[in-house]
Design an enzyme around this catalytic site. Structure first.
Site, PDB file in Angstrom:
ATOM      1  CG  ASP A  30      -2.200   0.811   0.944  1.00 39.18           C
ATOM      2  OD1 ASP A  30      -3.230   0.582   1.593  1.00 39.18           O
ATOM      3  OD2 ASP A  30      -2.136   1.694   0.060  1.00 39.18           O
TER       4      ASP A  30
HETATM    5  C1  GLC Z   1      -4.383   4.177  -0.436  1.00 46.27           C
HETATM    6  C2  GLC Z   1      -5.254   3.025   0.012  1.00 46.27           C
HETATM    7  C3  GLC Z   1      -5.318   1.902  -0.973  1.00 46.27           C
HETATM    8  C4  GLC Z   1      -5.187   2.447  -2.377  1.00 46.27           C
HETATM    9  C5  GLC Z   1      -3.787   3.029  -2.528  1.00 46.27           C
HETATM   10  C6  GLC Z   1      -3.566   3.637  -3.910  1.00 46.27           C
HETATM   11  O1  GLC Z   1      -3.668   4.695   0.650  1.00 46.27           O
HETATM   12  O2  GLC Z   1      -4.990   2.464   1.288  1.00 46.27           O
HETATM   13  O3  GLC Z   1      -6.551   1.211  -0.759  1.00 46.27           O
HETATM   14  O4  GLC Z   1      -5.375   1.395  -3.319  1.00 46.27           O
HETATM   15  O5  GLC Z   1      -3.516   3.996  -1.522  1.00 46.27           O
HETATM   16  O6  GLC Z   1      -4.398   4.739  -4.090  1.00 46.27           O
END
Ligand code: GLC
Length: 741
Positions: A284
């Site tokens: 993440d």
């Molecule tokens: C965010 C979220 C995740 C998302 C990623 C990309 O912080 O936690 O669910 O897919 O970043 O945007």
């Protein structure tokens, strides 16, 4: 490419997940040959994912990306979309990099791309797996037509804590239903083969147990027994992997002391060794860097070594791999074979997507034009919107039921901050949703009831203390035949970093609700939130309540169809509504404890100030008609480990309107080598019944359905007495018993 497509299909059919990484396959030979030409910097570039830079007037290339892409330091981009922008990026990479490895384009297509469907928690209340799969399939079709090939979805985190804002993105509290939905959404996104330019690679997230954060506080600590982890929180990820998910995203949280992004037990032992996952793991957003703040890594270099050793293949936005991995390899801390293994997984994905065969495969202006906000997309948004609505209450007012709206109603006051609202109807994570195309409740209702005078007033906002609109709202309500209130949360009051500790209506909405209810007119509430709210006063005083949540582009029309009775609501809650925040966590599959509630006995498990039961339980939802249950029968009073038990129950539509009912099957294992929940969902069937029509609904139970992690952590069924329940919710059912021998 047809041969490769067939190979991919066989590969998926054979492995049920990302293709076998067979070095002798066509893909294997291609990737091996490409890998042999790559420098270490180029390899690490393939393990690096950066967000694109967009300015307010449209997409411009952030100069850093040109340098990173040019040097092969960035092989993957997210938050870039539209054919025009992504073609520019792809062309830049193909014409300026040494090895011309195509870029991967990812985006959060969670519940639609430009056409927005209900937030996943709302959609899960349809219990309609085919429609849910279709939502993902259409979202992929629209997004892939806009130049994307990877979505950071499905989010499958189980959660039993509505304080956590991200419950909006999931499928509620139950691992059985959540697993079926996870598989449906994965199949929907990915279709039959990843190289189909109308499909997306899925990314099941957030691995793992992100929804179990202490206090419902986002990014919070997760600490639980391995039994709870495996029994409640892992099944949905496993279901998505078994459905062929091409990628997995590691989560921000720690799991019992080890951050998920550096957790080898999760990312290698469970995901790869136990589940056989062959795909690619992405972190993440900067979750590698955050292992320093977790206090698990002394610095980012160590965090990078922990992550890549645990099984993380791609670093989202953290630049840790880019800044430190070469040094770690040179120091001998990370074998080059570990780097190669991750790079192969990334290249395999790009191969499976067909990007090496045609880097511009997803970049077709005509297809983008045809598939964006098409009639097909809008029609589905309307249909799934209707099916996601849950009727929580529909009591008579002065002896007359308010819903569906009677033809005698000629003047409606439609009031609330969400009544004539577009952007909030799209809910959290609405990607590139086109708010100009959202149908508001006011528009939907006026279209459905042209003969009605429908007056609108916002009355107040979804936050803040502004009461200046209350008088106008009260005036409108007082002069109407019916008051419809659109109340709840705006789209930023749920989703990421949106935990709430007090779950009532935000702002002064509750005050407005009470004042309007005092006008003496019939009131129906449209409850629009990304989570279960605490609505005890509303449940006690308002005769009709529809839980609509945030239904997406066609929200207004879907709601109008249910308000007018054109569509009979059939949704059932997939997450319990607490009476009070103090009850949390409250969910249907609780344990019995040694002192279960006994009203006659002080010394039993209870609160002094609220009942134990939720306000509205898992599986609950009313209809404009009524259903009678009778004749629960079992084919035997015992079941052996190798045969099956037939469970049947009669359902009759005893009302005046055709309607769909979701018949639920639960079991209870009365005695186990470890304690078992008082009930567990093991089946459901959704069926349409005409007025007066009855049907026999049948379920098959087998010993395998009764397995759990026993005292020695084997996953097995144990002989003993069981209860079986079939009914209309987790609290209303017929019951019988059998013995597993
Ligand atoms: C965010 C979220 C995740 C998302 C990623 C990309 O912080 O936690 O669910 O897919 O970043 O945007």
């Amino acid at each position: 490419m047809r041969f490769a497509a067939l190979a991919i299909v066989f590969g998926y059919l054979f492995t049920g997940c990302a293709k076998q990484d067979d070095a002798n396959s066509t893909r294997g030979k291609f990737v091996k040959s490409l890998l042999s030409k790559m420098t270490m910097e180029e390899k690490i570039g393939q393990m690096t994912l950066y967000t694109s830079g967009w300015d307010v007037t449209g997409p411009v290339l952030n100069e850093n990306y040109r340098k990173d892409i040019l040097a092969g330091r960035c092989g993957n981009i997210f938050n870039a979309h539209t054919v025009t922008y992504n073609r520019e990026l792809q062309k830049f990479a193909m014409e300026n990099t040494r090895l011309k490895i195509p870029l991967l384009f990812g985006y959060d297509v969670i519940h639609g791309y430009k056409t927005i469907f209900p937030v996943p928690l709302a959609e899960s209340c349809s219990w309609d797996l085919a429609l849910i799969e279709k939502s993902a399939q259409l979202a992929a079709k629209e997004a892939a037509s806009a130049g994307l090939n990877w979505t950071f979805a499905p989010m499958v985190d189980i959660s039993r804590d509505p304080r956590w804002g991200r419950v909006a993105e999931g499928a509620g509290e139950d691992p059985y239903l959540g697993s079926l939905i996870a598989a449906s959404r994965t199949r929907g996104f990915q279709g039959a083969s990843l190289d189909d330019p109308l499909t997306l690679a899925a990314c099941v997230k957030h691995f793992a147990a992100y929804g179990a954060a202490e206090g419902g506080r986002d990014y919070g600590t997760v600490d639980m027994s391995e039994r709870s982890l495996r029994e409640v929180y892992l099944p949905t990820y496993h279901a998505a992997v078994n459905a062929g998910a091409a990628t997995v995203m590691s989560s921000f949280n720690e799991v019992s002391g080890v951050p998920a992004t550096g957790n080898r037990f999760l990312l290698t032992k469970i995901l790869r060794e136990e589940w056989g996952f062959k795909g690619m793991v992405v972190t993440d957003y900067t979750s590698i860097n955050e292992m320093v703040k977790h206090g698990y890594a002394a610095d980012e270099k160590q965090a990078g070594e922990q992550a890549v050793s645990a099984g993380v293949d791609m670093d989202m936005q953290g630049a840790v791999y880019q800044n430190f991995l070469i040094k770690s390899v040179k120091e001998g801390k990370i074998p080059e074979s570990v780097i190669d293994q991750s790079v192969v997984r990334v290249l395999n994905l790009k191969y499976d997507l067909g990007l090496f065969e045609d880097p511009y495969r997803y970049l077709n202006n005509q297809r983008e034009k045809e598939n964006t906000l098409s009639e097909e997309m809008l029609a589905h948004s309307l249909e799934i919107g209707r099916k996601s609505i849950v009727l929580l209450k529909n009591e008579p007012f002065n002896g007359v039921k308010i819903l569906p709206i009677s033809p005698e109603v000629h003047k409606i006051a439609l009031i609330g901050p969400l009544a004539d609202n577009r952007v909030d109807m799209m809910g959290t994570w609405h990607a590139a949703g086109d708010e100009t195309r959202v149908v508001t409740v006011l528009e939907g209702l006026r279209k459905a009831l042209p003969q009605c005078q429908i007056n609108f007033a916002a009355g107040c906002e979804t936050s803040g203390e502004n009461r200046s609109g209350l008088d106008e709202a009260i005036r409108l309500a007082s002069g109407s035949d019916l008051v419809i209130l659109a109340l709840g949360e705006n789209y930023v009051q749920s989703g990421e970093a949106a935990s709430r500790s007090i779950l009532g209506l935000p702002g002064v909405q509750q005050e407005m609700l009470e004042k309007l209810s005092a006008c003496g007119k019939p009131v129906a509430v449209l409850l629009m939130a990304g989570r279960p709210l605490v609505i005890r006063w509303m449940a006690n005083h308002v005769p009709a309540i529809l839980n609509t949540s945030h239904l997406g582009t066609m929200a207004g029309e879907a709601i109008a169809d249910v308000l007018t009775g054109k569509s009979n609501p059939s949704g059932k809650l997939t997450m319990s509504f607490p009476r009070d925040e103090g009850q949390i966590p409250v969910y249907y599959s609780m344990k019995n404890t040694g002192r279960p509630l006994d009203p006659a006995n002080k010394y039993t498990s209870k609160y002094l100030d609220v009942p134990n039961e939720p306000l509205y339980p898992f599986g609950y939802g009313l209809s404009y008609t009524s259903f009678g249950y009778s004749e629960l029968k079992l084919s035997s009073d015992h079941l052996s480990m190798k045969d099956s038990l037939l469970v049947s129950v009669q359902i009759k539509n005893i009302g005046q309107m055709a309607g769909e009912e979701i018949v639920q099957l639960y079991i209870r294992d009365l005695v186990g080598s470890v304690t078992r929940p008082v009930k567990e969902l093991k089946g459901f069937q959704k069926l349409m019944l005409q007025p007066g029509e009855s049907k026999e609904v049948k379920f098959i139970l087998r010993a395998d359905d009764l397995r759990f992690y026993t005292s020695n952590m084997t996953f097995a069924a144990e002989p003993g007495l069981f209860r079986v329940m079939a009914g209309t919710s987790s609290m209303q059912y017929l019951e019988a018993g059998f013995e597993l021998k």
